[in-house]
Design a protein around this motif. Sequence first.
Motif, PDB file in Angstrom:
ATOM      1  N   TRP A 209      33.217  24.128  -7.862  1.00  0.00           N
ATOM      2  CA  TRP A 209      33.050  23.449  -9.184  1.00  0.00           C
ATOM      3  C   TRP A 209      33.129  21.745  -8.856  1.00  0.00           C
ATOM      4  N   GLU A 210      33.945  21.483  -7.909  1.00  0.00           N
ATOM      5  CA  GLU A 210      33.893  19.947  -7.501  1.00  0.00           C
ATOM      6  C   GLU A 210      32.504  19.445  -7.320  1.00  0.00           C
ATOM      7  N   ASN A 211      31.859  20.478  -6.383  1.00  0.00           N
ATOM      8  CA  ASN A 211      30.570  19.833  -5.958  1.00  0.00           C
ATOM      9  C   ASN A 211      29.474  19.730  -7.081  1.00  0.00           C
ATOM     10  N   VAL A 212      29.364  20.525  -8.017  1.00  0.00           N
ATOM     11  CA  VAL A 212      28.576  20.568  -9.060  1.00  0.00           C
ATOM     12  C   VAL A 212      28.889  19.221 -10.035  1.00  0.00           C
ATOM     13  N   LEU A 213      30.526  19.123 -10.124  1.00  0.00           N
ATOM     14  CA  LEU A 213      30.567  18.123 -11.068  1.00  0.00           C
ATOM     15  C   LEU A 213      30.399  16.718 -10.652  1.00  0.00           C
ATOM     16  N   ASN A 214      30.472  16.577  -8.981  1.00  0.00           N
ATOM     17  CA  ASN A 214      30.081  15.400  -8.491  1.00  0.00           C
ATOM     18  C   ASN A 214      28.708  14.783  -8.353  1.00  0.00           C
ATOM     19  N   HIS A 215      27.936  15.818  -8.857  1.00  0.00           N
ATOM     20  CA  HIS A 215      26.464  15.731  -8.572  1.00  0.00           C
ATOM     21  C   HIS A 215      25.658  15.711  -9.884  1.00  0.00           C
ATOM     22  N   LEU A 216      26.424  15.719 -10.979  1.00  0.00           N
ATOM     23  CA  LEU A 216      25.726  15.940 -12.222  1.00  0.00           C
ATOM     24  C   LEU A 216      24.663  14.651 -12.632  1.00  0.00           C
ATOM     25  N   PRO A 217      23.468  15.091 -13.024  1.00  0.00           N
ATOM     26  CA  PRO A 217      22.658  13.782 -13.083  1.00  0.00           C
ATOM     27  C   PRO A 217      22.827  13.196 -14.460  1.00  0.00           C
ATOM     28  N   ILE A 218      23.830  12.479 -14.843  1.00  0.00           N
ATOM     29  CA  ILE A 218      24.375  11.752 -15.974  1.00  0.00           C
ATOM     30  C   ILE A 218      24.597  10.379 -15.526  1.00  0.00           C
ATOM     31  N   GLU A 219      24.551   9.280 -16.575  1.00  0.00           N
ATOM     32  CA  GLU A 219      24.857   7.952 -16.408  1.00  0.00           C
ATOM     33  C   GLU A 219      25.975   7.847 -17.147  1.00  0.00           C
ATOM     34  N   SER A 236      36.034  10.504  -8.309  1.00  0.00           N
ATOM     35  CA  SER A 236      35.607  11.870  -8.069  1.00  0.00           C
ATOM     36  C   SER A 236      36.349  12.979  -8.764  1.00  0.00           C
ATOM     37  N   PHE A 237      36.016  14.085  -8.831  1.00  0.00           N
ATOM     38  CA  PHE A 237      36.800  15.105  -9.717  1.00  0.00           C
ATOM     39  C   PHE A 237      37.721  16.027  -8.849  1.00  0.00           C
ATOM     40  N   ASP A 238      38.664  16.155  -9.475  1.00  0.00           N
ATOM     41  CA  ASP A 238      39.813  16.982  -8.655  1.00  0.00           C
ATOM     42  C   ASP A 238      40.168  18.351  -9.562  1.00  0.00           C
ATOM     43  N   VAL A 239      39.409  19.475  -9.018  1.00  0.00           N
ATOM     44  CA  VAL A 239      39.439  20.447  -9.723  1.00  0.00           C
ATOM     45  C   VAL A 239      40.341  21.466  -9.069  1.00  0.00           C
ATOM     46  N   ARG A 240      41.469  22.183 -10.017  1.00  0.00           N
ATOM     47  CA  ARG A 240      42.476  22.973  -9.675  1.00  0.00           C
ATOM     48  C   ARG A 240      42.319  24.076 -10.643  1.00  0.00           C
ATOM     49  N   SER A 241      43.132  25.218 -10.274  1.00  0.00           N
ATOM     50  CA  SER A 241      43.222  26.463 -11.235  1.00  0.00           C
ATOM     51  C   SER A 241      44.598  26.925 -11.253  1.00  0.00           C
ATOM     52  N   PHE A 259      40.514  23.185 -14.448  1.00  0.00           N
ATOM     53  CA  PHE A 259      40.648  22.155 -14.886  1.00  0.00           C
ATOM     54  C   PHE A 259      40.488  20.967 -13.951  1.00  0.00           C
ATOM     55  N   ILE A 260      40.099  19.866 -14.537  1.00  0.00           N
ATOM     56  CA  ILE A 260      39.995  18.571 -13.891  1.00  0.00           C
ATOM     57  C   ILE A 260      41.126  17.751 -13.968  1.00  0.00           C
ATOM     58  N   VAL A 261      41.858  17.405 -12.884  1.00  0.00           N
ATOM     59  CA  VAL A 261      43.188  16.736 -13.169  1.00  0.00           C
ATOM     60  C   VAL A 261      43.098  15.502 -13.856  1.00  0.00           C
ATOM     61  N   ASP A 262      43.953  15.169 -14.777  1.00  0.00           N
ATOM     62  CA  ASP A 262      44.157  14.018 -15.504  1.00  0.00           C
ATOM     63  C   ASP A 262      45.398  13.140 -15.552  1.00  0.00           C
ATOM     64  N   PHE A 268      51.783  16.072 -19.769  1.00  0.00           N
ATOM     65  CA  PHE A 268      50.732  16.431 -18.789  1.00  0.00           C
ATOM     66  C   PHE A 268      49.822  17.013 -19.453  1.00  0.00           C
ATOM     67  N   ARG A 269      48.587  16.896 -19.029  1.00  0.00           N
ATOM     68  CA  ARG A 269      47.152  17.385 -19.638  1.00  0.00           C
ATOM     69  C   ARG A 269      46.003  17.362 -18.779  1.00  0.00           C
ATOM     70  N   ALA A 270      45.195  17.898 -18.960  1.00  0.00           N
ATOM     71  CA  ALA A 270      43.913  17.988 -18.059  1.00  0.00           C
ATOM     72  C   ALA A 270      42.691  18.317 -18.531  1.00  0.00           C
ATOM     73  N   PHE A 271      41.622  18.243 -18.255  1.00  0.00           N
ATOM     74  CA  PHE A 271      40.308  18.345 -18.864  1.00  0.00           C
ATOM     75  C   PHE A 271      39.873  19.965 -18.557  1.00  0.00           C
ATOM     76  N   ALA A 272      39.902  20.891 -19.603  1.00  0.00           N
ATOM     77  CA  ALA A 272      39.614  22.217 -19.431  1.00  0.00           C
ATOM     78  C   ALA A 272      38.140  22.481 -19.118  1.00  0.00           C
ATOM     79  N   LEU A 273      37.815  22.864 -18.239  1.00  0.00           N
ATOM     80  CA  LEU A 273      36.441  23.257 -17.836  1.00  0.00           C
ATOM     81  C   LEU A 273      35.767  24.108 -18.702  1.00  0.00           C
ATOM     82  N   ASN A 274      36.500  25.245 -19.116  1.00  0.00           N
ATOM     83  CA  ASN A 274      35.979  26.256 -19.943  1.00  0.00           C
ATOM     84  C   ASN A 274      37.191  27.074 -20.582  1.00  0.00           C
TER      85      ASN A 274
END
Length: 448
Positions: A209-219, A236-241, A259-262, A268-274
């Motif tokens: 997941w980190e590899n995908v997120l860190n290479h997203l083609p977005i500005e 950079s994104f720190d993904v945990r489960s 989720f992405i650690v925030d 305490f909260r984090a970005f839920a990927l799904n």
Amino acid sequence: MQEALYEGKFFYLKSYLDTVEDIKAELDRLKKRADKGAFQCPYCNDTLILKSGNIREEHFSHRHSRSCEISEASEVYHQQVKRESKAHSVMKEIIYNELKGQEKTNENMQVDYGYIAKGKEKWRYYPDIIVKNADKEIAITILTNVTANKDEKLVRQIRNRNRYYQNKGMQTIWFVEDAEMSVDMNHHVIHLWEAELDIAIKTEEDLKWENVLNHLPIEEPLFKLFDYHHRKIPQSFDVRSLYYVHSTETEIVFTVHRFIVDEMKYPFRAFALNEGYQMSMSKALLTKQTIQLSDPEVEEKNRELFKEIVKQKALEKIEKDIKENIIREQQHMVTFSYTPTQAARKPSFQKLNSSEQEMFPLLDESLQKAIFDYVQSVSVISAKELSVYLVNEYGAPSETFLTGRYKIYGDVCKFLDYLAERGMIQFLQKDGVHDRIYGSCWNGAAKQ
């Protein structure tokens, strides 16, 4: 200790007493059996006696206070898990039995309760279950009964236990009772206890997941793209489960949340990927070199879906920015395109004659007047937005084409062109096939 052998089978004292109504009377009966040698230590086969009093809860004890090493470890462990809910023991037994089943078909795999596997080493803490597979050892622990007033103390305990197991060379896996789960996908946020954040782990799937997120083609930063209320934009994104468990008396279902650690401080909260996904126990606990804890096919589909969602949101953001720029330019044009004398007289609505009315079959007189009033109240008019306004506010026909556009849109455009021919508004720009933009002469003049 809480466990004993009775009539050739394991007997758990606390679990048994939870099922009886008259505990005092039942304890008297159990003591009588113990006095007659009915209970034995499962680890050394010594005869056990039953003790109960005001200071310590009911427990078995070796005669003459000569405990064996495993029973001493059992005492340490049961004090450690005393805070857990009743569901804890149910979950532990079901997970243990599942792993024991795999042990039969994997000659390199050994499964045991933590205090039995490491009792002779006199550990300070014991995980619920230890899985040894070839040269790897995995410490499995189940966490229940987390509340706000218990969280702070529990965090210290968990950190100590986690660090202790890791220093012993073990991989640690924590399962959390699903009663603690709090996910809000409308805001892409997972709310956490500090204890949950501490036991979240990073697996091979998290690294993918980190590899995908860190290479997203977005500005645009990812958090902003999802309108996620964040503390800061990560470099950079720190993904945990986290792995939540739901148990019945006969089965356990696992839910995987990534989720992405925030936020690393309260709240305490984090970005839920799904939304997470459920997984059967047999798949979650499938053990090769380590415990699988995921469904690789589902994970790959989720990553591809997330990339598509990001792509769509990026396009929507670009379209929104373009439209906002167009509107700003058009507002400027409207402001300076008309003289005060052109709009000095605010016209009143006049009913159309029959031949004119035929031009707009879907717009009755009330809708025509609504449009007439609308164009005098705004500076920039979007035919698309005006159509939605008429449906929502004036009950205009709500039938749509397959594209989702209201069928009245065509008549709305014609009526706006009709007003433009009479100098009330000015056609400004056509947004492809999506929209037509007009400027109001009255409001343009009023702003000068």
